[in-house]
Every structure is written in structure tokens, then in C-alpha cells.
Design a protein around this motif. Structure first.
Motif, PDB file in Angstrom:
ATOM      1  N   HIS A  53       0.805  -1.225   0.000  1.00  8.47           N
ATOM      2  CA  HIS A  53       0.000   0.000   0.000  1.00  8.47           C
ATOM      3  C   HIS A  53       0.839   1.276   0.000  1.00  8.47           C
ATOM      4  N   ASP A  54       1.993   1.248   0.653  1.00 12.41           N
ATOM      5  CA  ASP A  54       2.807   2.458   0.796  1.00 12.41           C
ATOM      6  C   ASP A  54       4.154   2.262   0.103  1.00 12.41           C
ATOM      7  N   PHE A  55       4.422   3.109  -0.910  1.00  8.90           N
ATOM      8  CA  PHE A  55       5.634   3.023  -1.710  1.00  8.90           C
ATOM      9  C   PHE A  55       6.486   4.276  -1.513  1.00  8.90           C
ATOM     10  N   LEU A  56       7.798   4.087  -1.612  1.00 11.90           N
ATOM     11  CA  LEU A  56       8.732   5.210  -1.697  1.00 11.90           C
ATOM     12  C   LEU A  56       9.441   5.136  -3.038  1.00 11.90           C
ATOM     13  N   ASP A  57       9.308   6.205  -3.815  1.00 14.92           N
ATOM     14  CA  ASP A  57      10.007   6.343  -5.101  1.00 14.92           C
ATOM     15  C   ASP A  57      11.289   7.124  -4.822  1.00 14.92           C
ATOM     16  N   MET A  58      12.401   6.410  -4.692  1.00 16.59           N
ATOM     17  CA  MET A  58      13.665   6.991  -4.234  1.00 16.59           C
ATOM     18  C   MET A  58      14.517   7.394  -5.440  1.00 16.59           C
ATOM     19  N   GLY A  59      14.476   8.672  -5.770  1.00  8.55           N
ATOM     20  CA  GLY A  59      15.075   9.175  -7.004  1.00  8.55           C
ATOM     21  C   GLY A  59      13.993   9.214  -8.059  1.00  8.55           C
ATOM     22  N   SER A  60      13.030  10.121  -7.875  1.00 10.34           N
ATOM     23  CA  SER A  60      11.746  10.011  -8.583  1.00 10.34           C
ATOM     24  C   SER A  60      11.743  10.566  -9.998  1.00 10.34           C
ATOM     25  N   ARG A  72      -0.329   4.350  -2.195  1.00  8.54           N
ATOM     26  CA  ARG A  72       0.178   5.691  -1.906  1.00  8.54           C
ATOM     27  C   ARG A  72       1.670   5.718  -2.203  1.00  8.54           C
ATOM     28  N   VAL A  73       2.135   6.786  -2.871  1.00  8.74           N
ATOM     29  CA  VAL A  73       3.548   6.891  -3.261  1.00  8.74           C
ATOM     30  C   VAL A  73       4.134   8.186  -2.709  1.00  8.74           C
ATOM     31  N   ALA A  74       5.160   8.063  -1.883  1.00  5.99           N
ATOM     32  CA  ALA A  74       5.962   9.212  -1.461  1.00  5.99           C
ATOM     33  C   ALA A  74       7.164   9.292  -2.391  1.00  5.99           C
ATOM     34  N   ARG A  75       7.571  10.496  -2.742  1.00  5.09           N
ATOM     35  CA  ARG A  75       8.660  10.643  -3.707  1.00  5.09           C
ATOM     36  C   ARG A  75       9.762  11.517  -3.129  1.00  5.09           C
ATOM     37  N   VAL A  76      10.994  11.160  -3.475  1.00  2.00           N
ATOM     38  CA  VAL A  76      12.151  11.936  -3.045  1.00  2.00           C
ATOM     39  C   VAL A  76      13.136  12.002  -4.201  1.00  2.00           C
ATOM     40  N   ALA A  91      15.900  15.499  -1.325  1.00  2.00           N
ATOM     41  CA  ALA A  91      16.892  14.938  -0.410  1.00  2.00           C
ATOM     42  C   ALA A  91      17.738  13.927  -1.175  1.00  2.00           C
ATOM     43  N   ASP A  92      18.972  13.727  -0.714  1.00  2.58           N
ATOM     44  CA  ASP A  92      19.834  12.713  -1.299  1.00  2.58           C
ATOM     45  C   ASP A  92      19.413  11.331  -0.802  1.00  2.58           C
ATOM     46  N   ASP A  94      21.158   8.864   0.202  1.00  2.22           N
ATOM     47  CA  ASP A  94      21.870   8.396   1.386  1.00  2.22           C
ATOM     48  C   ASP A  94      21.618   9.295   2.598  1.00  2.22           C
ATOM     49  N   ARG A  95      20.567  10.156   2.496  1.00  5.96           N
ATOM     50  CA  ARG A  95      20.154  11.021   3.610  1.00  5.96           C
ATOM     51  C   ARG A  95      18.626  11.099   3.647  1.00  5.96           C
ATOM     52  N   LEU A  96      17.980   9.957   3.649  1.00  4.50           N
ATOM     53  CA  LEU A  96      16.516   9.916   3.560  1.00  4.50           C
ATOM     54  C   LEU A  96      15.866  10.512   4.808  1.00  4.50           C
ATOM     55  N   PRO A  97      14.839  11.353   4.630  1.00  6.98           N
ATOM     56  CA  PRO A  97      14.188  12.008   5.760  1.00  6.98           C
ATOM     57  C   PRO A  97      12.899  11.320   6.215  1.00  6.98           C
TER      58      PRO A  97
END
Length: 285
Positions: A53-60, A72-76, A91-92, A94-97
Motif C-alpha cells: 500500500h505504501d511506496f517510496l520512489d527513491m530518485g523520482s 500511496r507513493v511518497a517521492r524523493v 533529499a539525497d 543516502d540522507r533519507l528524511p
């Protein structure tokens, strides 16, 4: 009194942010590599049957990653323009908030090869995953851009400098998953070949996808060097006047630890010895 000093970071973080911002406006004209990466990630994600249900798009990048259903997708993203376009956070990797155990799945499509602390980024990805959460990543790996590397070396000989940053091979990538504490690790590689009419088109694509050199203290290319490199590139053309460049895409899959996951067999628990197996194989040959 002595003080510890941190080793210099390989990549310039500020230069990376600037280049991503410059690439954002026209990224859709150069996004074929990320499109291929996302196709591979979608394929692997489709094979997972448990609900997420909850996704993180890391480098979106342009927020093209969109899982099926009502997820639901959070993006960084390291670049402000990409982060803003996707409604995400700058955010980088290697520095995820984000707080620990916030996501069922973390996806990283096409950025880990430009991260200063890759083990740290993977460790953070594991930490923000819930137990039995899935990490899916992909990036440009070792063996990519062999033609570009060759023509640049030829153009700057005998005083060539590093203009393509070090690349991670598939075996090392698998080791990084284990080091980060991810379980059931899988690393595999796919090759994407692209034909170019000239060196300028290749460089345009690399700039357009924010994939140019980020190594610190690299002197800029001179016009004379670029002209020699373009000539060397053209000399490698086929009968149709095109040069084939290669991208090696490393795909990574790993899971956050959970007691429900299969465990490796305990050492010494095997019921048959290797010696017996070899004897049986020899007797059947």
C-alpha cells in the motif's frame, strides 16, 4: 589531540542537484533508459502477490513510477525541480528524511550509480521498510558506455583523465544488498543497446537524463578534445553510419528481514555429502 577526517566524497552533491534541475524540463525527450528500468521494475513487482500500500520512489525524476491500484507513493529526489514536479521531498538517497518502517516497498530507478554512499542508501532503504517489505532497484552498472569511454581515452591520450565515474558490477551489487541487511537478495543484469548517428547525440542524451560525469575536480573537455572524440566515434560507425552504445542495467531485489521468510539451511544439516554426489555423477557419465 588528533581528529578524524572523512574521506572526500566521489561525487559533487551540488553539481548533481544543478544538473538534475537542468534536465527536468526536457527529461521526457531523453527518458528511454529510465523507461526501460521502470519496465523491468514493473515486471518484477507484478510477480509479487502480497498486497503493498505504501511506496517510496527513491530518485523520482518525473514521477512516472505509478504502481497499480490505490497505492500511496511518497517521492524523493536530489533535484528540486524533479521533487517539486512529483509533489515530493528534495533529499539525497543516502540522507533519507523518513521514519523507520514507513513503507511496504522502496523503488530506486536509475540513481544509485550517482550516490556517494551506496551502502548507506541501501541501509536506509531497509530501515524505512516495514518487516518483509520489498526493495527494488536498478541503475547503470559496470560495462556501460564502452564506446564513449574508449573515444575519450583516445582523444585525451596520453594524458587521459577519468570522465566516466566508477561503475558497480552485478556481483558487487548483490554483496551490497547483503551488507545493507536485506534478505533473499537477487542481482541480475540486462543489456540495452542504442544506436547513435554521432557523439553529440549521445552526449545530449546523457545530459538530458542527468547522467553526465559528477566526479570532483575533473577538468572540462576542450573543443579540440571533443572534436577528436567525435572523429574517433564516427570511425566506429557501421554501414548505416551509426555507432552502437551499450548500457548495462543492474537490477536489485531484496527484502527487509522478517521471521516469516524462508531460512537458509543450517550448516551441516545436509543429508548427502558432496563426495557422494560427485561419485554418482561420475558413475552416470
Amino acid at each position: 589531540m588528533s581528529s578524524e577526517t572523512q574521506p572526500p566524497e566521489p561525487f559533487n552533491r551540488q553539481a548533481r542537484r544543478i544538473r538534475r534541475d537542468r534536465a527536468a524540463a526536457a527529461f521526457g525527450e531523453h527518458d528511454f533508459l529510465r523507461a526501460a528500468i521502470l519496465d523491468g521494475i514493473d515486471e518484477r513487482l507484478a510477480a509479487v502477490k502480497r498486497p503493498m500500500h505504501d511506496f517510496l520512489d527513491m530518485g523520482s525524476f518525473d514521477a512516472r513510477f505509478t504502481p497499480a491500484g490505490d497505492a500511496r507513493v511518497a517521492r524523493v529526489d536530489a533535484g528540486f525541480a524533479f521533487a517539486r514536479a512529483g509533489g515530493g521531498v528534495q533529499a539525497d538517497e543516502d540522507r533519507l528524511p523518513f521514519a523507520d518502517a514507513s513503507f511496504d516497498c522502496v523503488v530506486s530507478a536509475g540513481v544509485l550509480d550517482q550516490v556517494n554512499d551506496v551502502p548507506g542508501a541501501l541501509t536506509l532503504a531497509r530501515r524505512v521498510l516495514r518487516p518483509d517489505g520489498l526493495f527494488l532497484g536498478a541503475f547503470i552498472g559496470a560495462g556501460s558506455l564502452p564506446v564513449l569511454r574508449s573515444v575519450l581515452l583516445e582523444a585525451e591520450a596520453p594524458r587521459a583523465v577519468a570522465r566516466i565515474h566508477p561503475q558497480i558490477d552485478v556481483r558487487s551489487a548483490g554483496d551490497l544488498l547483503v551488507r545493507a541487511g536485506l534478505t533473499l537478495p537477487v542481482a541480475d543484469i540486462e543489456t540495452l543497446s542504442v544506436r547513435y548517428s554521432g557523439l553529440g547525440r549521445l552526449i545530449d542524451d546523457l545530459r538530458g537524463m542527468a547522467a553526465t560525469n559528477l566526479l570532483g575536480d575533473t577538468p572540462p573537455l576542450t573543443r579540440a578534445t571533443l572534436a577528436r572524440a567525435a572523429e574517433a566515434f564516427a570511425a566506429r560507425a557501421d554501414a548505416d553510419g551509426r555507432v552502437t552504445e551499450r548500457f548495462q542495467i543492474v537490477f536489485l531485489t531484496g527484502w527487509a528481514p522478517d521471521p516469516s521468510q524462508p531460512k537458509p539451511a543450517r550448516r551441516g544439516s545436509a543429508t548427502a555429502s558432496l563426495a557422494d554426489a560427485l561419485k554418482n555423477a561420475q558413475s552416470q557419465s
